[in-house]
Design a protein around this motif. Sequence first.
Motif, short mmCIF file in Angstrom:
data_model
loop_
_atom_site.label_atom_id
_atom_site.label_comp_id
_atom_site.label_asym_id
_atom_site.label_seq_id
_atom_site.Cartn_x
_atom_site.Cartn_y
_atom_site.Cartn_z
N ASP A 42 0.85 -1.19 0.00
CA ASP A 42 0.00 0.00 0.00
C ASP A 42 0.89 1.24 0.00
N THR A 43 0.57 2.20 -0.88
CA THR A 43 1.40 3.37 -1.08
C THR A 43 0.57 4.64 -0.95
N VAL A 44 1.03 5.57 -0.11
CA VAL A 44 0.37 6.86 0.02
C VAL A 44 0.75 7.71 -1.19
N LEU A 45 -0.25 8.36 -1.79
CA LEU A 45 -0.04 9.20 -2.96
C LEU A 45 -0.09 10.67 -2.57
N LYS A 46 0.86 11.45 -3.10
CA LYS A 46 0.87 12.89 -2.91
C LYS A 46 0.23 13.54 -4.13
N ALA A 47 -0.01 14.83 -4.06
CA ALA A 47 -0.63 15.55 -5.18
C ALA A 47 0.17 15.38 -6.46
N SER A 48 1.49 15.33 -6.38
CA SER A 48 2.33 15.20 -7.58
C SER A 48 2.17 13.83 -8.24
N ASP A 49 1.67 12.84 -7.51
CA ASP A 49 1.44 11.50 -8.06
C ASP A 49 0.11 11.40 -8.80
N ILE A 50 -0.81 12.31 -8.52
CA ILE A 50 -2.19 12.19 -9.00
C ILE A 50 -2.40 13.07 -10.22
N MET A 70 -6.29 20.16 -8.17
CA MET A 70 -5.35 19.04 -8.34
C MET A 70 -4.11 19.18 -7.45
N ARG A 71 -3.74 20.40 -7.11
CA ARG A 71 -2.57 20.59 -6.24
C ARG A 71 -2.87 20.20 -4.80
N ASN A 72 -4.16 20.00 -4.49
CA ASN A 72 -4.59 19.61 -3.14
C ASN A 72 -5.32 18.28 -3.20
N THR A 73 -4.61 17.26 -3.64
CA THR A 73 -5.15 15.90 -3.71
C THR A 73 -4.21 14.96 -2.97
N GLY A 74 -4.72 13.80 -2.66
CA GLY A 74 -3.92 12.77 -2.01
C GLY A 74 -4.69 11.47 -2.05
N GLY A 75 -4.04 10.40 -1.66
CA GLY A 75 -4.75 9.13 -1.67
C GLY A 75 -3.86 7.96 -1.31
N ILE A 76 -4.39 6.79 -1.58
CA ILE A 76 -3.68 5.54 -1.33
C ILE A 76 -3.86 4.65 -2.54
N HIS A 77 -2.77 4.07 -2.99
CA HIS A 77 -2.81 3.04 -4.04
C HIS A 77 -2.53 1.73 -3.32
N PHE A 78 -3.56 0.92 -3.18
CA PHE A 78 -3.43 -0.33 -2.45
C PHE A 78 -2.68 -1.38 -3.27
N SER A 79 -2.11 -2.34 -2.59
CA SER A 79 -1.29 -3.37 -3.25
C SER A 79 -2.07 -4.23 -4.22
N ASP A 80 -3.41 -4.26 -4.10
CA ASP A 80 -4.21 -5.03 -5.06
C ASP A 80 -4.66 -4.15 -6.23
N ASP A 81 -4.00 -2.98 -6.41
CA ASP A 81 -4.19 -2.07 -7.54
C ASP A 81 -5.51 -1.30 -7.47
N LEU A 82 -6.10 -1.18 -6.28
CA LEU A 82 -7.30 -0.37 -6.09
C LEU A 82 -6.91 0.93 -5.40
N TYR A 83 -7.79 1.95 -5.48
CA TYR A 83 -7.45 3.28 -5.00
C TYR A 83 -8.45 3.84 -4.01
N MET A 84 -7.96 4.75 -3.17
CA MET A 84 -8.76 5.70 -2.40
C MET A 84 -8.12 7.05 -2.71
N LEU A 85 -8.92 8.00 -3.21
CA LEU A 85 -8.40 9.31 -3.60
C LEU A 85 -9.29 10.41 -3.02
N ALA A 86 -8.69 11.55 -2.71
CA ALA A 86 -9.44 12.70 -2.22
C ALA A 86 -8.81 13.97 -2.77
N GLY A 87 -9.64 14.98 -2.99
CA GLY A 87 -9.13 16.26 -3.47
C GLY A 87 -10.07 17.39 -3.09
N LEU A 88 -9.49 18.53 -2.74
CA LEU A 88 -10.31 19.69 -2.46
C LEU A 88 -10.99 20.15 -3.75
N VAL A 89 -12.14 20.79 -3.60
CA VAL A 89 -12.89 21.29 -4.76
C VAL A 89 -13.16 22.78 -4.57
N ASP A 90 -13.40 23.45 -5.69
CA ASP A 90 -13.84 24.84 -5.67
C ASP A 90 -15.36 24.80 -5.49
#
Length: 186
Positions: A42-50, A70-90
């Motif tokens: 499992d890998t934590v994703l920074k905004a630069s990864d997304i 997009m500069r305010n996003t983050g998430g997790i890329h799980f080892s089974d290739d599934l994602y959890m992602l979040a990002g601020l919106v206007d």
Amino acid sequence: MRLNRREFGFVGMTILLTGLLAGTGTSTLLRGQSALPRPDKDTVLKASDIKPKLFPESVFFRGQTAPAQMRNTGGIHFSDDLYMLAGLVDNSGYSTGIRQKYQAYLISEVTLQFAAQALKPGAYGVGFIEGGKFVVLDLAANEIFQAASQKDTEIKRPVPLQVMAVEAGKYRLYAGRDFVEFSRAK
């Protein structure tokens, strides 16, 4: 060239069988390719990864679309290739009542656990509200649940939104110094 129903079914079946015979299973045919290579853990994703291929630049919530920050996003890329992602919106185009609760867009391909609350895979509006609460909304802005949030006074460099690993399998979703802990449901 027009195909009747029977001919159309034959062509579709031929394409499916060709894919199967070529060595690609139906799950590969239906699933598609991930935007990032599959991680070993499992890998934590920074905004630069997304990138926009992974998280949409514009998101739908309560009858309209809003640009994602997009500069305010983050998430997790799980080892089974599934994602959890979040990002601020206007959220400036929404009513005051919605803006108070809807600050970010959360997309998950896995069930997440926020304290005693389970959140099924899907897309949601989320935010941190008065009284130390984290709120989750469906796409029609109906509240699904609230969970207790906390303030991290010791974080060195708070940013508008980020995801951090706390320990193996436990994470924090931050908005500035406010955070909520979550994990992947078992």
